[in-house]
Design a protein around this motif. Sequence first.
Motif, PDB file in Angstrom:
ATOM      1  N   SER A  91       6.201 -22.273 -66.847  1.00 47.61           N
ATOM      2  CA  SER A  91       6.809 -21.030 -67.136  1.00 47.61           C
ATOM      3  C   SER A  91       8.220 -21.241 -67.278  1.00 47.61           C
ATOM      4  CB  SER A  91       6.560 -19.835 -66.209  1.00 47.61           C
ATOM      5  OG  SER A  91       7.119 -18.881 -66.393  1.00 47.61           O
ATOM      6  N   LEU A  92       8.773 -21.188 -68.470  1.00 53.55           N
ATOM      7  CA  LEU A  92      10.154 -21.496 -68.468  1.00 53.55           C
ATOM      8  C   LEU A  92      10.747 -20.456 -69.762  1.00 53.55           C
ATOM      9  CD1 LEU A  92      12.608 -23.071 -67.881  1.00 53.55           C
ATOM     10  CD2 LEU A  92      11.934 -24.861 -69.650  1.00 53.55           C
ATOM     11  N   ASP A  93      11.630 -19.595 -69.337  1.00 54.29           N
ATOM     12  CA  ASP A  93      11.912 -18.428 -70.389  1.00 54.29           C
ATOM     13  C   ASP A  93      13.361 -18.729 -70.836  1.00 54.29           C
ATOM     14  OD1 ASP A  93       9.422 -17.349 -69.583  1.00 54.29           O
ATOM     15  OD2 ASP A  93      10.246 -16.291 -68.139  1.00 54.29           O
ATOM     16  N   GLY A  94      13.370 -19.866 -71.670  1.00 51.73           N
ATOM     17  CA  GLY A  94      14.679 -19.860 -72.405  1.00 51.73           C
ATOM     18  C   GLY A  94      14.990 -21.349 -72.546  1.00 51.73           C
ATOM     19  N   THR A  95      16.041 -21.792 -73.382  1.00 49.86           N
ATOM     20  CA  THR A  95      16.284 -23.409 -73.746  1.00 49.86           C
ATOM     21  C   THR A  95      17.736 -23.571 -73.089  1.00 49.86           C
ATOM     22  OG1 THR A  95      16.967 -22.764 -75.880  1.00 49.86           O
ATOM     23  CG2 THR A  95      14.799 -23.457 -75.680  1.00 49.86           C
ATOM     24  N   SER A  96      18.165 -22.654 -72.350  1.00 53.65           N
ATOM     25  CA  SER A  96      19.555 -22.991 -71.781  1.00 53.65           C
ATOM     26  C   SER A  96      19.585 -22.241 -70.321  1.00 53.65           C
ATOM     27  CB  SER A  96      20.551 -22.459 -72.328  1.00 53.65           C
ATOM     28  OG  SER A  96      20.573 -20.983 -72.253  1.00 53.65           O
ATOM     29  N   GLN A  97      20.531 -23.017 -69.518  1.00 55.85           N
ATOM     30  CA  GLN A  97      20.566 -22.217 -68.016  1.00 55.85           C
ATOM     31  C   GLN A  97      20.979 -20.895 -68.067  1.00 55.85           C
ATOM     32  OE1 GLN A  97      19.658 -23.900 -65.204  1.00 55.85           O
ATOM     33  NE2 GLN A  97      19.661 -22.124 -64.209  1.00 55.85           N
ATOM     34  N   GLU A  98      21.725 -20.602 -68.849  1.00 52.48           N
ATOM     35  CA  GLU A  98      22.134 -19.192 -69.039  1.00 52.48           C
ATOM     36  C   GLU A  98      20.997 -18.074 -69.191  1.00 52.48           C
ATOM     37  OE1 GLU A  98      25.305 -16.301 -71.439  1.00 52.48           O
ATOM     38  OE2 GLU A  98      24.904 -18.666 -72.035  1.00 52.48           O
ATOM     39  N   SER A  99      20.138 -18.317 -70.359  1.00 51.19           N
ATOM     40  CA  SER A  99      18.979 -17.649 -70.721  1.00 51.19           C
ATOM     41  C   SER A  99      17.913 -17.603 -69.614  1.00 51.19           C
ATOM     42  CB  SER A  99      18.494 -17.830 -71.967  1.00 51.19           C
ATOM     43  OG  SER A  99      18.216 -19.100 -72.063  1.00 51.19           O
ATOM     44  N   VAL A 100      17.686 -18.848 -69.221  1.00 57.83           N
ATOM     45  CA  VAL A 100      16.390 -18.805 -68.098  1.00 57.83           C
ATOM     46  C   VAL A 100      16.998 -18.297 -66.756  1.00 57.83           C
ATOM     47  CG1 VAL A 100      15.326 -20.509 -66.436  1.00 57.83           C
ATOM     48  CG2 VAL A 100      15.489 -21.156 -68.931  1.00 57.83           C
ATOM     49  N   SER A 101      18.053 -18.345 -66.354  1.00 56.17           N
ATOM     50  CA  SER A 101      18.651 -17.526 -65.148  1.00 56.17           C
ATOM     51  C   SER A 101      18.665 -15.938 -65.164  1.00 56.17           C
ATOM     52  CB  SER A 101      19.991 -18.197 -64.792  1.00 56.17           C
ATOM     53  OG  SER A 101      19.900 -19.383 -64.258  1.00 56.17           O
ATOM     54  N   LYS A 102      18.516 -15.676 -66.447  1.00 58.56           N
ATOM     55  CA  LYS A 102      18.801 -13.933 -66.251  1.00 58.56           C
ATOM     56  C   LYS A 102      17.351 -13.394 -65.739  1.00 58.56           C
ATOM     57  CE  LYS A 102      22.447 -13.276 -69.117  1.00 58.56           C
ATOM     58  NZ  LYS A 102      23.410 -12.298 -68.874  1.00 58.56           N
ATOM     59  N   TYR A 103      16.273 -14.075 -66.181  1.00 55.59           N
ATOM     60  CA  TYR A 103      15.085 -13.627 -65.579  1.00 55.59           C
ATOM     61  C   TYR A 103      14.428 -14.444 -64.380  1.00 55.59           C
ATOM     62  CZ  TYR A 103      10.449 -11.684 -64.804  1.00 55.59           C
ATOM     63  OH  TYR A 103       9.219 -11.164 -64.411  1.00 55.59           O
ATOM     64  N   GLN A 104      14.379 -15.734 -64.510  1.00 52.72           N
ATOM     65  CA  GLN A 104      14.001 -16.566 -63.608  1.00 52.72           C
ATOM     66  C   GLN A 104      14.835 -17.044 -62.572  1.00 52.72           C
ATOM     67  OE1 GLN A 104      11.865 -19.397 -66.638  1.00 52.72           O
ATOM     68  NE2 GLN A 104      10.182 -19.168 -65.197  1.00 52.72           N
ATOM     69  N   VAL A 105      15.220 -16.162 -61.888  1.00 44.49           N
ATOM     70  CA  VAL A 105      16.463 -16.314 -60.919  1.00 44.49           C
ATOM     71  C   VAL A 105      16.212 -17.702 -59.818  1.00 44.49           C
ATOM     72  CG1 VAL A 105      17.934 -15.248 -58.997  1.00 44.49           C
ATOM     73  CG2 VAL A 105      17.206 -13.916 -61.037  1.00 44.49           C
ATOM     74  N   GLY A 106      17.047 -18.477 -59.855  1.00 50.42           N
ATOM     75  CA  GLY A 106      16.744 -19.799 -59.031  1.00 50.42           C
ATOM     76  C   GLY A 106      16.253 -20.984 -59.702  1.00 50.42           C
TER      77      GLY A 106
END
Length: 341
Positions: free
Chosen positions: A146-161
């Motif tokens: 489960s990885l919701d994005g291709t950058s730390q910025e986008s992933v961190s929006k939802y998958q906090v941590g």
Amino acid sequence: MKLKKLIFSENFTWKKSFNLFLAKIQWKILKNSKLITYPAALTICPGNLCNLNCVLCPTGQDDPGRHKGLLKLALFKKVMDECGPYLWEIDLYNWGEPLLNKELYEMVKYAKAYKVKVTISTNLNHFNDSICSDLVLSGVDEVIVSLDGTSQESVSKYQVGSNFNNVLANIKKLANCKKELNRKTPSITWRFLVNRFNESEIGNAKKLSREIGIDNLKVNKFRCDMGKELLLDNGEQFENVSSWLPINESLSYYDYAGKRKKKIKNCRWLWLQSSINWNGSVSPCCAVWHEKYDFGNIGDKPFRTIWNSAKYKEARKFSRKKDIKSTDNICGICYSNKSVI
């Protein structure tokens, strides 16, 4: 779950095939409330503990609706010894991070002895060389990352941590480990939940998946708060998730003008599948968060007894009614709210 396809799978047995055939007749034609079959698939939660704080996940929110803990191997074996001969598939994940359970690998091995396809879903942040080799050697068929994005910025929006670079490195490690151990499994699937903050990165995800050893990329649609979904009607669900929905409506489950879901499907869970939580409590589907809505506990009685309990039979009757007025049965609440996707 198509019977024709399963007949030619490596997990084929006549007992499983006959059970699934009868289950589908009971579901589609007879609509029985009392069943003579077992479920053909199970969701079994290894534990509802997680190392992330995903925004719309009740575990990440520390929602008190369900007690927290890890599934014990002995309890898993009890489920498999009763249901295993009839099962085609197990999703060995639900409300937490499966890799936090150190007995997970023995669970997979035990399930594989019953010729069952086993899938786990992980955020792949809790990972090292030992976990990697144990996972590959366990025989697990599919690992969903489960990885919701291709950058730390986008992933961190939802998958906090979540740490984007670490997850990528761990995917590569898993792919390399398969090669080193000369194993065809697990198949590695990248599950990318599309939201407003990552929809522009879908093209990047397709390119990146080819570079890092991903077998399948699944771009999935975003849903509302998982702990509340069944308790909200269509309008309330839309409002709950509206700030996360992608601009491109074709990437969403929701009708933006109507402010509701686009499609409602008939639920098959009550005849073909079931969900078992870490402490043995049985939920009618994998979307039931609040423990008060569960139908029984396999620590107290056999699964078959719960499968044909008064609550299960009542729930199956709801699927034949269009005017459910009042009930505390979660399936009646779900049908009243038109919650099922």
